[in-house]
Design a protein around this motif. Sequence first.
Motif, PDB file in Angstrom:
ATOM      1  N   THR A 100       1.459   1.653  -9.441  1.00  5.67           N
ATOM      2  CA  THR A 100       2.295   1.392  -8.137  1.00  5.67           C
ATOM      3  C   THR A 100       2.273   0.004  -7.915  1.00  5.67           C
ATOM      4  OG1 THR A 100       0.625   1.644  -6.643  1.00  5.67           O
ATOM      5  CG2 THR A 100       1.793   3.757  -7.196  1.00  5.67           C
ATOM      6  N   ASP A 148       1.173  -1.666  -5.707  1.00  4.95           N
ATOM      7  CA  ASP A 148      -0.350  -2.116  -5.075  1.00  4.95           C
ATOM      8  C   ASP A 148      -1.482  -1.667  -5.553  1.00  4.95           C
ATOM      9  OD1 ASP A 148       1.139  -4.087  -3.198  1.00  4.95           O
ATOM     10  OD2 ASP A 148       1.758  -2.404  -2.133  1.00  4.95           O
ATOM     11  N   GLY A 149      -1.235  -0.414  -6.551  1.00  7.56           N
ATOM     12  CA  GLY A 149      -2.462   0.276  -6.829  1.00  7.56           C
ATOM     13  C   GLY A 149      -2.284   1.250  -7.837  1.00  7.56           C
ATOM     14  N   GLN A 160      -1.936   5.569  -8.744  1.00  5.73           N
ATOM     15  CA  GLN A 160      -1.419   7.143  -8.478  1.00  5.73           C
ATOM     16  C   GLN A 160      -1.701   7.993  -9.703  1.00  5.73           C
ATOM     17  OE1 GLN A 160       1.664   7.974  -5.680  1.00  5.73           O
ATOM     18  NE2 GLN A 160       1.960   9.957  -6.714  1.00  5.73           N
ATOM     19  N   THR A 164     -10.477  -2.466  -1.970  1.00  2.27           N
ATOM     20  CA  THR A 164      -9.395  -1.192  -2.173  1.00  2.27           C
ATOM     21  C   THR A 164      -9.131  -0.558  -0.751  1.00  2.27           C
ATOM     22  OG1 THR A 164     -11.320   0.541  -2.306  1.00  2.27           O
ATOM     23  CG2 THR A 164     -10.548  -0.338  -4.380  1.00  2.27           C
ATOM     24  N   ASN A 187      -5.879   2.323   1.385  1.00  4.26           N
ATOM     25  CA  ASN A 187      -4.845   3.239   1.472  1.00  4.26           C
ATOM     26  C   ASN A 187      -5.124   4.391   0.491  1.00  4.26           C
ATOM     27  OD1 ASN A 187      -3.367   1.718   3.385  1.00  4.26           O
ATOM     28  ND2 ASN A 187      -2.223   0.466   1.865  1.00  4.26           N
ATOM     29  N   SER A 234      -4.340   8.535  -5.002  1.00  8.53           N
ATOM     30  CA  SER A 234      -3.850   7.183  -5.059  1.00  8.53           C
ATOM     31  C   SER A 234      -4.651   6.348  -4.061  1.00  8.53           C
ATOM     32  CB  SER A 234      -2.533   7.327  -4.722  1.00  8.53           C
ATOM     33  OG  SER A 234      -2.103   7.486  -3.281  1.00  8.53           O
ATOM     34  N   TYR A 235      -4.665   5.217  -4.501  1.00 11.12           N
ATOM     35  CA  TYR A 235      -5.158   4.181  -3.764  1.00 11.12           C
ATOM     36  C   TYR A 235      -4.493   2.746  -4.044  1.00 11.12           C
ATOM     37  CZ  TYR A 235      -8.182   3.153  -7.819  1.00 11.12           C
ATOM     38  OH  TYR A 235      -8.641   2.932  -8.816  1.00 11.12           O
ATOM     39  N   ASP A 236      -4.830   1.726  -3.227  1.00 12.12           N
ATOM     40  CA  ASP A 236      -4.392   0.483  -3.398  1.00 12.12           C
ATOM     41  C   ASP A 236      -5.396  -0.449  -3.775  1.00 12.12           C
ATOM     42  OD1 ASP A 236      -1.694   1.363  -2.933  1.00 12.12           O
ATOM     43  OD2 ASP A 236      -1.667   0.443  -0.877  1.00 12.12           O
ATOM     44  N   HIS A 237      -5.343  -1.605  -4.526  1.00 21.14           N
ATOM     45  CA  HIS A 237      -6.218  -2.561  -4.488  1.00 21.14           C
ATOM     46  C   HIS A 237      -5.814  -3.907  -4.770  1.00 21.14           C
ATOM     47  CE1 HIS A 237      -5.452  -1.292  -9.202  1.00 21.14           C
ATOM     48  NE2 HIS A 237      -4.534  -2.065  -8.656  1.00 21.14           N
ATOM     49  N   ASN A 238      -6.503  -4.840  -4.306  1.00 30.22           N
ATOM     50  CA  ASN A 238      -6.062  -6.358  -4.504  1.00 30.22           C
ATOM     51  C   ASN A 238      -6.230  -6.828  -5.657  1.00 30.22           C
ATOM     52  OD1 ASN A 238      -8.565  -7.267  -4.895  1.00 30.22           O
ATOM     53  ND2 ASN A 238      -8.969  -7.486  -2.495  1.00 30.22           N
ATOM     54  N   ARG A 278      -8.103  -5.500  -9.108  1.00 25.51           N
ATOM     55  CA  ARG A 278      -7.406  -5.113 -10.405  1.00 25.51           C
ATOM     56  C   ARG A 278      -7.753  -5.904 -11.723  1.00 25.51           C
ATOM     57  NH1 ARG A 278      -2.523  -6.261 -13.073  1.00 25.51           N
ATOM     58  NH2 ARG A 278      -1.421  -4.433 -13.848  1.00 25.51           N
TER      59      ARG A 278
END
Length: 301
Positions: free
Chosen positions: A67, A69-70, A72, A166, A168, A190-194, A198
Amino acid sequence: MSSSPHLPVPWLRSLTGALLIAASTAGLAAPPEAPAAQTLRATHQRLSDKLDHNSFGRPVQIDSVETADGLQGDVYAVVDHPLSEISGTLKGSAHWCDVLNLHINNRRCTVASGPQGRDMLTLYVVRRYDKPIDQAFELPFVYRVVSASPEHLSVELTAESGPLGTSNYRVRLEALALDEHKSFLHFSYSYDHNAMVRLGTMAYLATFGSDKVGFTVVGKTPEGQPDYIRGLRGLVERNAMRYFLTLDAYLAAPGTDQADRRQRRWFAAAEQYPRQLHEVDLDTYLALKREDRQRDGVATR
């Protein structure tokens, strides 16, 4: 002029009533499904060929995406459990710790009442199965039932913040009744990471983790074998499948006294895909889970 036969009055009244009932109900249909159920049913129809013909040995399909930002990962499967059984088992936070703790890296899970009376599940996760519990990071999930009906169930766990950049985290289970005995499941993780996380993860996967692969086939190797996706999408596919298998194992043995049976089932299912999911032998896995249960004061069975 010809005459028509006369119908008996009682019979004529019955016929008239039946015609009126038929006319009044002709335009009625079954109650419409909610949009989420309609969407999941359309997904089942779209994936029907992949579910019937794949390399998993069962009706399963896995997808992944990077995604904005991360990451899924999505697992779709037909399971031999009616929706009523799935809802009775998973519509409520009580059993979710038992589900999530089957994952090899999850070493503890607690349930508490959070703000506004919401159910909170705190998951303690280690980066590697052999790390001690005091090195685990905490994921405080909010649990909620998004929707529940005789045809469709949607359950969601969300965590706004996570470790090491990490955030969301979102775990979602949807289930759709197919008939009296089968259901269609959609599990999403799913999750986001900076940017720093990454880049660090990509560096690891390109070096020490270069042998790790996911499930999506992207081509063939020079030897003619399937060439599986690697990198970040491979990472999220492995974890999504591990979590889906926790659900599958728990549904097969939902009783409070079935911990050992569930663990053995989860391990056996993961070992069907050794290229992606093999980590340890069965004795090591069972010993870890036994240690966790004894530490937390849960009687072993």
